[in-house]
Scaffold this motif. Sequence first.
Motif, PDB file in Angstrom:
ATOM      1  N   MET A 167     -22.826 -13.114  25.188  1.00 44.02           N
ATOM      2  CA  MET A 167     -21.926 -12.054  24.780  1.00 44.02           C
ATOM      3  C   MET A 167     -20.530 -12.432  25.256  1.00 44.02           C
ATOM      4  N   LYS A 168     -19.731 -12.871  24.341  1.00 43.81           N
ATOM      5  CA  LYS A 168     -18.402 -13.348  24.677  1.00 43.81           C
ATOM      6  C   LYS A 168     -17.584 -12.233  25.328  1.00 43.81           C
ATOM      7  N   GLY A 169     -16.961 -12.552  26.461  1.00 43.84           N
ATOM      8  CA  GLY A 169     -16.113 -11.598  27.148  1.00 43.84           C
ATOM      9  C   GLY A 169     -16.823 -10.760  28.199  1.00 43.84           C
ATOM     10  N   TYR A 170     -18.148 -10.895  28.335  1.00 42.90           N
ATOM     11  CA  TYR A 170     -18.900 -10.130  29.325  1.00 42.90           C
ATOM     12  C   TYR A 170     -19.539 -11.065  30.341  1.00 42.90           C
ATOM     13  N   TYR A 171     -19.593 -10.609  31.588  1.00 39.56           N
ATOM     14  CA  TYR A 171     -20.350 -11.317  32.601  1.00 39.56           C
ATOM     15  C   TYR A 171     -21.795 -10.852  32.480  1.00 39.56           C
ATOM     16  N   ILE A 172     -22.717 -11.792  32.443  1.00 38.47           N
ATOM     17  CA  ILE A 172     -24.130 -11.458  32.309  1.00 38.47           C
ATOM     18  C   ILE A 172     -24.864 -11.987  33.534  1.00 38.47           C
ATOM     19  N   GLY A 173     -25.667 -11.137  34.145  1.00 37.95           N
ATOM     20  CA  GLY A 173     -26.512 -11.551  35.256  1.00 37.95           C
ATOM     21  C   GLY A 173     -27.951 -11.538  34.796  1.00 37.95           C
ATOM     22  N   GLY A 174     -28.722 -12.562  35.138  1.00 38.00           N
ATOM     23  CA  GLY A 174     -30.102 -12.612  34.683  1.00 38.00           C
ATOM     24  C   GLY A 174     -31.009 -13.336  35.648  1.00 38.00           C
ATOM     25  N   LYS A 175     -32.304 -13.105  35.497  1.00 37.70           N
ATOM     26  CA  LYS A 175     -33.309 -13.745  36.336  1.00 37.70           C
ATOM     27  C   LYS A 175     -34.541 -14.035  35.504  1.00 37.70           C
ATOM     28  N   THR A 176     -35.059 -15.246  35.635  1.00 32.79           N
ATOM     29  CA  THR A 176     -36.278 -15.639  34.944  1.00 32.79           C
ATOM     30  C   THR A 176     -37.477 -15.532  35.870  1.00 32.79           C
ATOM     31  N   GLY A 177     -38.642 -15.482  35.272  1.00 34.79           N
ATOM     32  CA  GLY A 177     -39.878 -15.484  36.047  1.00 34.79           C
ATOM     33  C   GLY A 177     -41.004 -16.066  35.213  1.00 34.79           C
ATOM     34  N   THR A 178     -41.748 -16.992  35.803  1.00 33.76           N
ATOM     35  CA  THR A 178     -42.924 -17.563  35.161  1.00 33.76           C
ATOM     36  C   THR A 178     -44.062 -17.453  36.158  1.00 33.76           C
ATOM     37  N   VAL A 208     -25.896  -6.248  31.797  1.00 34.58           N
ATOM     38  CA  VAL A 208     -24.635  -6.476  31.081  1.00 34.58           C
ATOM     39  C   VAL A 208     -23.749  -5.256  31.244  1.00 34.58           C
ATOM     40  N   PRO A 209     -22.518  -5.368  31.551  1.00 35.41           N
ATOM     41  CA  PRO A 209     -21.874  -6.506  32.217  1.00 35.41           C
ATOM     42  C   PRO A 209     -22.285  -6.556  33.681  1.00 35.41           C
ATOM     43  N   ALA A 210     -22.359  -7.747  34.238  1.00 36.25           N
ATOM     44  CA  ALA A 210     -22.848  -7.928  35.605  1.00 36.25           C
ATOM     45  C   ALA A 210     -21.933  -7.284  36.633  1.00 36.25           C
ATOM     46  N   ASP A 211     -20.632  -7.196  36.348  1.00 35.65           N
ATOM     47  CA  ASP A 211     -19.704  -6.614  37.323  1.00 35.65           C
ATOM     48  C   ASP A 211     -19.670  -5.085  37.263  1.00 35.65           C
ATOM     49  N   ASN A 212     -20.285  -4.488  36.250  1.00 33.61           N
ATOM     50  CA  ASN A 212     -20.387  -3.028  36.139  1.00 33.61           C
ATOM     51  C   ASN A 212     -21.557  -2.719  35.191  1.00 33.61           C
ATOM     52  N   PRO A 213     -22.807  -2.891  35.677  1.00 28.02           N
ATOM     53  CA  PRO A 213     -23.973  -2.814  34.787  1.00 28.02           C
ATOM     54  C   PRO A 213     -24.055  -1.513  33.985  1.00 28.02           C
ATOM     55  N   GLY A 250     -34.094 -13.188  24.834  1.00 31.16           N
ATOM     56  CA  GLY A 250     -33.203 -12.184  25.408  1.00 31.16           C
ATOM     57  C   GLY A 250     -31.769 -12.368  24.950  1.00 31.16           C
ATOM     58  N   GLY A 251     -31.350 -13.609  24.783  1.00 28.66           N
ATOM     59  CA  GLY A 251     -29.997 -13.894  24.316  1.00 28.66           C
ATOM     60  C   GLY A 251     -29.770 -13.441  22.884  1.00 28.66           C
ATOM     61  N   ARG A 252     -30.813 -13.537  22.080  1.00 27.05           N
ATOM     62  CA  ARG A 252     -30.676 -13.071  20.706  1.00 27.05           C
ATOM     63  C   ARG A 252     -30.618 -11.562  20.652  1.00 27.05           C
TER      64      ARG A 252
END
Length: 72
Positions: free
Chosen positions: A1-12, A34-39, A70-72
């Motif tokens: 998402m252009k212009g947004y900070y995104i925070g994420g975590k994977t798990g397997t 999304v956004p990571a700085d103000n979810p 998730g990105g889509r």
Amino acid sequence: MKGYYIGGKTGTSKRSSTGIIPRSKLLNSFTAIVPADNPQFQVLVMLDEPKALPETKGFITSGWNAVPAGGR
């Protein structure tokens, strides 16, 4: 998402109902805020027994399938 900070975590994780854990029995997850700085939103993707595909280069971990979903 252009212009947004995104925070994420994977798990397997491996899973089994018999006590024997075959390589193909995985549960994958990816969560993002999304956004990571103000979810404001959270996305959660979970895949049960992902399959190795040519576009994942044969990998079945969450970074190769749950994250792109998730990105889509």
